[in-house]
Structures are given as structure tokens and as C-alpha cells.
Design an enzyme around this catalytic site. Structure first.
Site, short mmCIF file in Angstrom:
data_model
loop_
_atom_site.label_atom_id
_atom_site.label_comp_id
_atom_site.label_asym_id
_atom_site.label_seq_id
_atom_site.Cartn_x
_atom_site.Cartn_y
_atom_site.Cartn_z
CD GLN A 126 -2.60 1.18 2.68
OE1 GLN A 126 -2.25 0.45 3.62
NE2 GLN A 126 -3.68 1.93 2.73
N GLY A 127 0.71 2.10 -1.00
CA GLY A 127 1.47 3.34 -1.10
C GLY A 127 0.62 4.56 -0.79
CB SER A 129 1.93 6.79 5.08
OG SER A 129 0.76 6.49 5.80
CD GLU A 245 -5.90 0.11 6.69
OE1 GLU A 245 -4.78 -0.13 7.14
OE2 GLU A 245 -6.15 1.10 5.99
CB SER A 386 -3.82 8.69 14.20
OG SER A 386 -4.49 9.93 14.07
CD GLU A 388 -4.51 10.53 18.59
OE1 GLU A 388 -4.06 10.22 19.69
OE2 GLU A 388 -4.27 9.89 17.55
#
Length: 401
Positions: A126-127, A129, A245, A386, A388
Site C-alpha cells: 500500500q502506497g 503514507s 481496513e 490515527s 485522533e
């Protein structure tokens, strides 16, 4: 909500449980139970066993190799897979890019890639981040400029899990740097990792392992036919992918299996003159985690029931953010409990002492994976968006604030 499974669902669970018990190779089962590193070959072997059974991609539409199971059977299948425990089919292919391709891809992409994903003929990574673009994914800078029948890709991806094995990578790239909103200028590309100009560099993680990587693109030419869907619509496809996901990140079955093992091992460890499992402080901590897990399971079952009524809309359920937050917190809590069980025997840090090591084994042979797992699982509240960021999604999409 009726939380009792129907006789048909109970029989299905028994069928799945029996198959996993009989078909999973013993060496892979041992590694999974002890929390040890599994190799690429282990995942390939097991996924091909599942594919031969017709169960490698059970949640896909029937015309692409799926089973036709409803949401409840899919839930039971995944829970039994995790509780066995057995390796999951390769997440990046089966649960991420596969559904994107059969939902938004063209017929050529479906015919070529989907059977290969099911049989793990291609290993995907997976590309998404990038340095400076993790949780704020839409700020990504990797560019793809149209040049005739190709895109020329330049940029960098990071934290790319298992890229050292990958045959293909699915990438978010910026195709319109002048779009009024940063989300509007992103496209979704499928890139062959053998293409000239791609460099993979390992990142060693805190547990000493090589799981993640940096991936560099220097004038990488990608055929335009590898664009999924429409140009500049990649953000929509990414949100669809991340919704899938985050639901899987709940991993209720994984936490159940770990708590069962923690109970078993705590009965073998002493706390003064009694087994640790009888110590009030440990029982209280264990019970609190089990209660949290039960609540998470009920929440996930509500999401499954809602999915069954709603059908496949192609849009992620914002409740997946709740599952992601709580599921990751409980997974981390189980690693803390295991550290309580292992105690000072966790100090010889590493995934086993390693072949050729001259260090003596200290403590029971199941103790040496506790610390690496504890440190490695700090990541689960970060990847997939994340926690958050998930709270922001809940505030906007569920609470309407």
C-alpha cells in the site's frame, strides 16, 4: 437486537472451525499461537489452501470468486480465522485493493488482477503514507504527470508494509496540483514494482524487525491503463478502502484468542504463593479488558446487522471508526496483560533468541515474544488513520457536530 446465532449460523461456525483445525499446517499454527513471526511463504501457503476451498475472498461478489455469504457469515468466518489462530489472507490484496478494483476498476483490471489476488499470485503493498503526510493523507505530494500513454511518477512513500516482497503497489498520487481542494487532485494508480525507477529501503522497527519500508519513485513510467476509475477521484476510492481496513482493524477474534492464551499462561505463573490468575490485581485488570472486548463485540455485531439491512452502498460506514479506536486499544491492552504474565522474563528482547545466538534461554520459551509484540503493537492506534483522526470522523459523520 437478538444476539443469539441461528442454528444455521452455529452449524456454519462449526464447519469453518473444523476446516481450519484440519487444514492449517501445524507449523504455521504453532507460530501463530506463540505470536512468532510468520514468513511470506506461510501466508502464501495458507491463502492458497483457502483459495482451493473457495474461501480466500469470501466477502467479494460471487462473480469475482466470493462465496455469497451474508455479513453475519463473513463475520463468523473472520472471527474463527483469528481465534484458531490462522494467518489472514494478504490484507493489501484481499481486503484493500481487491474491493477497490471490483467496485471502481474497469473490466480488464478485474479480469487480470482479481484471480491473481485471490490466489496470491501477486503480492501487493500500500502506497499511501508519505513523510509529512500520514494522518493528513490528503496533503500527499507524490506526483503523477501525464505523458502520452503513461503517467510519470515522482515522490516517496513511507511505512510501506512488506514492500520488500511486493510485486505491485497501489498508490495515491497527485495528478492535479491546482485543484481547489487538495482531496480533489488525487488519483489511484496500480504500479508494477519491477518498473525502473522504484527503490525500496528497509526501516528497522523498535522490535528489531523489518516489516516496513521507504519506497522512492524517480521518473517511474506507469501506463495510463493502470489508473483505477477516474482521474482525480482517488480520494473517494481511498475513503472506501480505509473504511474496509478500519472495520478489520477491530480484530475481535485476535483479542479473544490472546485473552484465552493469557488466561492459560497466567495459571502457570506464580505470584507469590499462588498462580497469577488468582491474584486480585491481575483478575481485575483481565476482567476489565474482557468486559471492554464484549462491548466491542456487541458494537461490531450491530454494525454487521446494519450492513445486512443496508446492503452494499459502496460507502464506508462511519461506525468503522468506532471499531478502529476501541479495537486498537483492546489489542494494546492484551499486550500489556501478556507483559504482566511474563514479567522480568520479557527482558531478553527479541523474537526468540535467534539462530546462532550464544545467549541462554531465560524463562519459558513462550516468554521471549512478549516485549517485541508489546512494542510493535503501539502502531495499531496509528495505522489505518490515527485514533485522533477517527474521533474527528465520529464527531462529524455520526454526531453531526
Amino acid at each position: 437486537m437478538d444476539l443469539a446465532f441461528t442454528p444455521e449460523e452455529t452449524a456454519f461456525r462449526d464447519e469453518v472451525r473444523t476446516f481450519f483445525r484440519e487444514a492449517l499446517p501445524a507449523d504455521i499454527h504453532k507460530k501463530m499461537t506463540e505470536g512468532r513471526h510468520i514468513e511470506k511463504e506461510d501466508i502464501v501457503t495458507w491463502q492458497r489452501i483457502l483459495n482451493a476451498k473457495g474461501w480466500a475472498v469470501p466477502h467479494w461478489p460471487v462473480e469475482y470468486g466470493g462465496t455469497g455469504w451474508g455479513p453475519m457469515k463473513q463475520y463468523l468466518f473472520v472471527e474463527e480465522l483469528q481465534r484458531t489462530p490462522a494467518p489472514s489472507p494478504l490484507q493489501f490484496g484481499v481486503y484493500m485493493v481487491g474491493p477497490v478494483i471490483y467496485t471502481f476498476g474497469n473490466e480488464r483490471q478485474k479480469a487480470h488482477f482479481l484471480p491473481r489476488i485471490a490466489n496470491i499470485d501477486d503480492w501487493w503493498c500500500q502506497g499511501f503514507s508519505e513523510p509529512g503526510s500520514g494522518s493528513d493523507l490528503a496533503s500527499l505530494r507524490t506526483s503523477a504527470k501525464r505523458d502520452g500513454d503513461h503517467y510519470v511518477v515522482n515522490g516517496q512513500k513511507t511505512w510501506t508494509t512488506l514492500a520488500q516482497y511486493a510485486d505491485w503497489i497501489f498508490c495515491l498520487v497527485r495528478t492535479d496540483p491546482d485543484a481547489p481542494k487538495k482531496q480533489q487532485g488525487i488519483s489511484f494508480l496500480l504500479i508494477d514494482m519491477k518498473t525502473p525507477g522504484i527503490t525500496v529501503r528497509p526501516i528497522q522497527t523498535i522490535d528489531g524487525g523489518h516489516e516496513v519500508n521507504e519506497v522512492f519513485f524517480d521518473d517511474v513510467r506507469v501506463p495510463v491503463e493502470n489508473l483505477v476509475g477516474e482521474e482525480n477521484r482517488g480520494w473517494d476510492y481511498a475513503k472506501f478502502l480505509l473504511g474496509n481496513e478500519r472495520t478489520n482493524i477491530a480484530r475481535v477474534g485476535v483479542s479473544k484468542q490472546r485473552l484465552e492464551r493469557i488466561r492459560q499462561l497466567a495459571a502457570q505463573v506464580s505470584d507469590g504463593d499462588r498462580p497469577l490468575i488468582e491474584a486480585p490485581w491481575f483478575r481485575e485488570k483481565l476482567a476489565a479488558t474482557e468486559i471492554e472486548l464484549t462491548a466491542l463485540e456487541m458494537t461490531q455485531l450491530r454494525v454487521v446487522a446494519a450492513d445486512a439491512k443496508r446492503g452494499n452502498t459502496g460507502k464506508p460506514d462511519p461506525a468503522s471508526s468506532i471499531l478502529k479506536i476501541k479495537g486498537s486499544q483492546i489489542q494494546q491492552a492484551t499486550t500489556e496483560l501478556m507483559m504482566d504474565v511474563v514479567g522480568p522474563f520479557a527482558l531478553p528482547f527479541g523474537d526468540g533468541l535467534g539462530e546462532g545466538s550464544n545467549e541462554m534461554q531465560v524463562g519459558p520459551d513462550w516468554a521471549d515474544t512478549a516485549a517485541p509484540t508489546y512494542f510493535n503493537w503501539r502502531k495499531v492506534s496509528i495505522y489505518g488513520g490515527s485514533n485522533e483522526i477517527q474521533k474527528n470522523i465520529i464527531v462529524k459523520a455520526i454526531l453531526g457536530l
